[in-house]
Design an enzyme around this catalytic site. Structure first.
Site, PDB file in Angstrom:
ATOM      1  N   THR A 123      57.362  30.290  51.980  1.00 28.55           N
ATOM      2  CA  THR A 123      56.028  30.120  53.187  1.00 28.55           C
ATOM      3  C   THR A 123      54.872  30.000  52.210  1.00 28.55           C
ATOM      4  O   THR A 123      54.787  30.677  51.307  1.00 28.55           O
ATOM      5  CB  THR A 123      56.114  31.112  54.296  1.00 28.55           C
ATOM      6  OG1 THR A 123      54.819  30.628  55.011  1.00 28.55           O
ATOM      7  CG2 THR A 123      56.243  32.379  53.931  1.00 28.55           C
ATOM      8  N   ASP A 124      54.028  29.282  52.814  1.00 29.93           N
ATOM      9  CA  ASP A 124      52.547  29.294  52.287  1.00 29.93           C
ATOM     10  C   ASP A 124      51.943  30.611  52.430  1.00 29.93           C
ATOM     11  O   ASP A 124      51.018  30.892  51.659  1.00 29.93           O
ATOM     12  CB  ASP A 124      51.730  28.009  52.757  1.00 29.93           C
ATOM     13  CG  ASP A 124      51.623  28.140  54.303  1.00 29.93           C
ATOM     14  OD1 ASP A 124      52.225  29.025  54.833  1.00 29.93           O
ATOM     15  OD2 ASP A 124      50.636  27.470  54.883  1.00 29.93           O
ATOM     16  N   GLU A 125      52.631  31.313  53.377  1.00 31.68           N
ATOM     17  CA  GLU A 125      51.765  32.713  53.790  1.00 31.68           C
ATOM     18  C   GLU A 125      51.999  33.637  52.434  1.00 31.68           C
ATOM     19  O   GLU A 125      51.137  34.719  52.332  1.00 31.68           O
ATOM     20  CB  GLU A 125      52.270  33.164  54.921  1.00 31.68           C
ATOM     21  CG  GLU A 125      52.215  32.178  56.014  1.00 31.68           C
ATOM     22  CD  GLU A 125      52.362  32.677  57.387  1.00 31.68           C
ATOM     23  OE1 GLU A 125      52.303  34.186  57.721  1.00 31.68           O
ATOM     24  OE2 GLU A 125      52.638  32.101  58.493  1.00 31.68           O
ATOM     25  N   TYR A 149      54.994  40.325  57.091  1.00 35.91           N
ATOM     26  CA  TYR A 149      56.066  39.147  57.010  1.00 35.91           C
ATOM     27  C   TYR A 149      55.939  38.537  55.777  1.00 35.91           C
ATOM     28  O   TYR A 149      56.798  38.435  54.975  1.00 35.91           O
ATOM     29  CB  TYR A 149      55.908  38.076  58.326  1.00 35.91           C
ATOM     30  CG  TYR A 149      56.457  36.736  58.010  1.00 35.91           C
ATOM     31  CD1 TYR A 149      57.730  36.362  58.148  1.00 35.91           C
ATOM     32  CD2 TYR A 149      55.481  35.426  57.662  1.00 35.91           C
ATOM     33  CE1 TYR A 149      58.147  35.348  57.545  1.00 35.91           C
ATOM     34  CE2 TYR A 149      56.045  34.194  57.406  1.00 35.91           C
ATOM     35  CZ  TYR A 149      57.267  34.131  57.582  1.00 35.91           C
ATOM     36  OH  TYR A 149      57.723  32.780  57.038  1.00 35.91           O
ATOM     37  N   LYS A 153      58.264  37.886  52.664  1.00 39.16           N
ATOM     38  CA  LYS A 153      58.856  36.707  51.855  1.00 39.16           C
ATOM     39  C   LYS A 153      58.692  36.601  50.488  1.00 39.16           C
ATOM     40  O   LYS A 153      59.419  35.998  49.521  1.00 39.16           O
ATOM     41  CB  LYS A 153      58.338  35.581  52.852  1.00 39.16           C
ATOM     42  CG  LYS A 153      58.743  35.498  54.295  1.00 39.16           C
ATOM     43  CD  LYS A 153      60.042  34.877  54.295  1.00 39.16           C
ATOM     44  CE  LYS A 153      60.318  33.641  53.756  1.00 39.16           C
ATOM     45  NZ  LYS A 153      61.730  33.441  54.214  1.00 39.16           N
TER      46      LYS A 153
HETATM   47  P1  NAD Z   1      63.548  31.214  63.055  1.00 31.60           P
HETATM   48  O1  NAD Z   1      63.153  32.380  63.537  1.00 31.60           O
HETATM   49  O2  NAD Z   1      63.602  30.047  64.249  1.00 31.60           O
HETATM   50  O3  NAD Z   1      64.879  31.274  62.716  1.00 31.60           O
HETATM   51  C1  NAD Z   1      65.417  32.318  62.029  1.00 31.60           C
HETATM   52  C2  NAD Z   1      66.930  32.223  62.149  1.00 31.60           C
HETATM   53  O4  NAD Z   1      67.551  33.341  61.173  1.00 31.60           O
HETATM   54  C3  NAD Z   1      67.460  32.597  63.424  1.00 31.60           C
HETATM   55  O5  NAD Z   1      68.487  31.788  63.938  1.00 31.60           O
HETATM   56  C4  NAD Z   1      68.092  34.046  63.316  1.00 31.60           C
HETATM   57  O6  NAD Z   1      69.071  34.383  64.262  1.00 31.60           O
HETATM   58  C5  NAD Z   1      68.440  34.060  62.166  1.00 31.60           C
HETATM   59  N1  NAD Z   1      68.725  35.439  61.298  1.00 31.60           N
HETATM   60  C6  NAD Z   1      67.572  36.537  61.612  1.00 31.60           C
HETATM   61  N2  NAD Z   1      67.784  37.745  60.858  1.00 31.60           N
HETATM   62  C7  NAD Z   1      69.288  37.382  60.371  1.00 31.60           C
HETATM   63  C8  NAD Z   1      70.223  37.965  59.573  1.00 31.60           C
HETATM   64  N3  NAD Z   1      69.959  39.193  59.195  1.00 31.60           N
HETATM   65  N4  NAD Z   1      71.346  37.315  59.111  1.00 31.60           N
HETATM   66  C9  NAD Z   1      71.736  36.016  59.555  1.00 31.60           C
HETATM   67  N5  NAD Z   1      70.840  35.432  60.449  1.00 31.60           N
HETATM   68  C10 NAD Z   1      69.519  35.931  60.566  1.00 31.60           C
HETATM   69  O7  NAD Z   1      62.598  30.815  61.926  1.00 31.60           O
HETATM   70  P2  NAD Z   1      62.179  29.313  61.320  1.00 31.60           P
HETATM   71  O8  NAD Z   1      61.082  28.940  61.643  1.00 31.60           O
HETATM   72  O9  NAD Z   1      63.270  28.557  61.576  1.00 31.60           O
HETATM   73  O10 NAD Z   1      61.938  29.814  59.814  1.00 31.60           O
HETATM   74  C11 NAD Z   1      62.907  29.611  59.116  1.00 31.60           C
HETATM   75  C12 NAD Z   1      62.823  29.834  57.517  1.00 31.60           C
HETATM   76  O11 NAD Z   1      61.664  29.189  57.110  1.00 31.60           O
HETATM   77  C13 NAD Z   1      62.355  31.333  57.394  1.00 31.60           C
HETATM   78  O12 NAD Z   1      62.781  31.933  56.279  1.00 31.60           O
HETATM   79  C14 NAD Z   1      60.674  31.348  57.462  1.00 31.60           C
HETATM   80  O13 NAD Z   1      60.500  32.522  56.421  1.00 31.60           O
HETATM   81  C15 NAD Z   1      60.509  29.832  56.644  1.00 31.60           C
HETATM   82  N6  NAD Z   1      59.644  29.062  57.073  1.00 31.60           N
HETATM   83  C16 NAD Z   1      59.096  28.924  58.201  1.00 31.60           C
HETATM   84  C17 NAD Z   1      57.987  28.303  58.678  1.00 31.60           C
HETATM   85  C18 NAD Z   1      57.395  27.801  59.929  1.00 31.60           C
HETATM   86  O14 NAD Z   1      56.451  27.472  60.132  1.00 31.60           O
HETATM   87  N7  NAD Z   1      58.410  28.004  61.027  1.00 31.60           N
HETATM   88  C19 NAD Z   1      57.037  27.725  57.436  1.00 31.60           C
HETATM   89  C20 NAD Z   1      57.491  28.206  56.024  1.00 31.60           C
HETATM   90  C21 NAD Z   1      58.662  28.702  55.967  1.00 31.60           C
HETATM   91  P1  TYD Z   2      51.907  31.215  64.197  1.00 32.45           P
HETATM   92  O1  TYD Z   2      52.526  29.984  65.065  1.00 32.45           O
HETATM   93  O2  TYD Z   2      52.261  32.381  64.793  1.00 32.45           O
HETATM   94  O3  TYD Z   2      52.026  30.826  62.693  1.00 32.45           O
HETATM   95  P2  TYD Z   2      51.391  31.679  61.546  1.00 32.45           P
HETATM   96  O4  TYD Z   2      50.869  32.817  62.071  1.00 32.45           O
HETATM   97  O5  TYD Z   2      52.577  31.813  60.680  1.00 32.45           O
HETATM   98  O6  TYD Z   2      50.513  30.604  60.973  1.00 32.45           O
HETATM   99  O7  TYD Z   2      50.180  30.767  64.480  1.00 32.45           O
HETATM  100  C1  TYD Z   2      49.259  29.776  64.052  1.00 32.45           C
HETATM  101  C2  TYD Z   2      48.282  29.995  64.318  1.00 32.45           C
HETATM  102  O8  TYD Z   2      47.880  30.115  65.694  1.00 32.45           O
HETATM  103  C3  TYD Z   2      47.852  31.360  63.799  1.00 32.45           C
HETATM  104  O9  TYD Z   2      46.461  31.268  63.346  1.00 32.45           O
HETATM  105  C4  TYD Z   2      47.505  32.319  65.129  1.00 32.45           C
HETATM  106  C5  TYD Z   2      47.477  31.463  66.033  1.00 32.45           C
HETATM  107  N1  TYD Z   2      47.828  31.759  67.412  1.00 32.45           N
HETATM  108  C6  TYD Z   2      47.001  31.753  68.318  1.00 32.45           C
HETATM  109  O10 TYD Z   2      45.668  31.868  68.387  1.00 32.45           O
HETATM  110  N2  TYD Z   2      47.557  32.346  69.606  1.00 32.45           N
HETATM  111  C7  TYD Z   2      49.030  32.510  69.778  1.00 32.45           C
HETATM  112  O11 TYD Z   2      49.354  32.947  70.793  1.00 32.45           O
HETATM  113  C8  TYD Z   2      49.679  32.418  68.819  1.00 32.45           C
HETATM  114  C9  TYD Z   2      51.067  32.705  68.757  1.00 32.45           C
HETATM  115  C10 TYD Z   2      49.235  32.109  67.600  1.00 32.45           C
END
Ligand code: NAD
Ligand code: TYD
Length: 343
Positions: A123-125, A149, A153
């Site tokens: 992630t960018d984070e 988090y 990562k």
């Molecule tokens: P999500 O929380 O929707 O899905 C995560 C999945 O992993 C779930 O299905 C969960 O059951 C499974 N999981 C958790 N712990 C586990 C374990 N110990 N063993 C097997 N499975 C397990 O998350 P997401 O938003 O789909 O993100 C997926 C990946 O992409 C993550 O690694 C996250 O860090 C990365 N990512 C997410 C975003 C975003 O904006 N959502 C952006 C950049 C990177």
């Molecule tokens: P989020 O979807 O949790 O992603 P991330 O923290 O990984 O960027 O949040 C996106 C942005 O929205 C972040 O600046 C936090 C803000 N946010 C709110 O203002 N209210 C909310 O209820 C949530 C979940 C997020």
């Protein structure tokens, strides 16, 4: 080839599984997912009956299971993770276990199995936060994670790097900005605000709402992961972004405008629900991604505009009410009260 996807019952993993199974009928796919609160088997319904697809319920931290499942696997995409910043602030233990120990366990099993490519979805984070005039993150920006988090990562990224350097492991890392789209769990900003608005509940904006995120539709991210999985160069890092920096409040206005258009209601009805609440501790102010190197190496760029993407997402949530209503009952209510009740 045999492709192994972890976390495939979550938001991005499910979208990736749908896309890869449709686009690569010659390959077979195994999804491993623990089905935590964020995992949902229903997310895999569109591919469930595909003869090239199988699902295993299990934990990426389990060494025997990883060893068994990785035998004969060519390509690995590790998306299994605890993924929500707010939950990591509440309690980090599961993040350390799954995101760090789980990744190391997979790396070891994948090394033993001799996989061709191992893609760590990051992630960018991990890069931390930017000031208003800073240049965007690039692949060489130093890691400076600010939440548990993000730190978990970043740790996983370093373990992949170490395996590449020490063992010549064919690992690569993708780092992407904020995803949105179908199947996203309604604890993240966009689905939380959409489903709250549809239920007439408050829209909780953290602090002044001027934090900036770069938004990318999940389909664009999945095309990028596909390229890295099939063509990526071991040892490389690939940034992905949406070229769409927006302050949260501006994003919320566009989202509510899309919801108003789709439901024939007035945007003000929804915008009137906005409530500013206590800010997230350590809240990163701005993320922005440079993906120039990824464009040069893989010819990738994001294709969906935010307007198209938000409209598509609104339509999906309107058409899948039973999916999100089911999630928003039970344990979710307890989480919501814990997270927002005292804000
Ligand atoms: P999500 O929380 O929707 O899905 C995560 C999945 O992993 C779930 O299905 C969960 O059951 C499974 N999981 C958790 N712990 C586990 C374990 N110990 N063993 C097997 N499975 C397990 O998350 P997401 O938003 O789909 O993100 C997926 C990946 O992409 C993550 O690694 C996250 O860090 C990365 N990512 C997410 C975003 C975003 O904006 N959502 C952006 C950049 C990177
Ligand atoms: P989020 O979807 O949790 O992603 P991330 O923290 O990984 O960027 O949040 C996106 C942005 O929205 C972040 O600046 C936090 C803000 N946010 C709110 O203002 N209210 C909310 O209820 C949530 C979940 C997020």
């Amino acid at each position: 080839m045999k492709i192994f996807i972890t976390g495939g019952a979550g938001f991005i993993g499910a979208n990736l599984a749908h896309h890869l199974i449709r686009s690569h009928p010659e390959d077979t796919f195994v999804v491993l997912d623990k089905l935590t609160y964020a995992g949902n088997l229903a997310n895999l319904d569109p591919v469930r009956d595909d003869p090239n697809f199988s699902f295993v319920k299990g934990d990426i931290c389990d060494p025997d299971l990883a060893g068994e499942l990785l035998e004969g696997v060519d390509l690995v995409a590790n998306l299994a993770a605890e993924s929500h910043v707010d939950r990591s602030i509440d309690s980090a233990a599961d993040f350390i276990r799954t995101n760090i120990s789980g990744t190391q366990n997979l790396i070891e099993a994948a090394r033993r199995a001799g996989v061709k490519r191992f893609v760590q979805i990051s992630t960018d984070e991990v890069y931390g936060t930017l000031g208003p005039d800073d240049p965007p993150f690039s692949e060489t920006t130093p890691l400076a994670p600010n939440s548990p988090y993000a730190a978990s990562k970043a740790s996983a990224d370093l373990l992949v790097r170490a395996a590449v350097e020490t063992h010549g492991f064919p690992g690569m890392i993708t780092r992407c900005s904020n995803n949105y789209g179908p199947y996203q769990f309604p604890e993240k900003l966009i689905p939380l605000m959409l489903t709250n608005a549809l239920e007439g509940k408050a829209l909780p904006v953290y602090g002044d709402g001027m934090q900036v995120r770069d938004w990318i539709h999940v389909a664009d991210h999945c095309r990028g992961v596909e390229l890295v999985l099939y063509q990526g160069e071991p040892g490389q890092i690939y940034n992905f972004g949406g070229a769409c920096e927006m302050a949260n409040l501006n994003l919320l206005r566009d989202l509510m405008a899309a919801l108003a258009r789709a439901t024939g209601r007035e945007p003000e009805e929804f915008l009137g629900l906005i409530q500013h609440v206590t800010d997230r501790p350590g809240h990163d102010r701005r993320y922005a991604m440079s993906f120039d190197r990824t464009r040069e190496r893989l010819g990738w760029r994001p294709e969906m505009t935010i307007r198209e993407g938000l409209e598509e997402t609104v339509e999906w949530y309107l058409g899948h009410e039973s999916w999100w209503r089911e999630i928003r009952s039970g344990d979710y209510l307890e989480y919501y009260e814990r997270q927002y009740g005292r804000r």
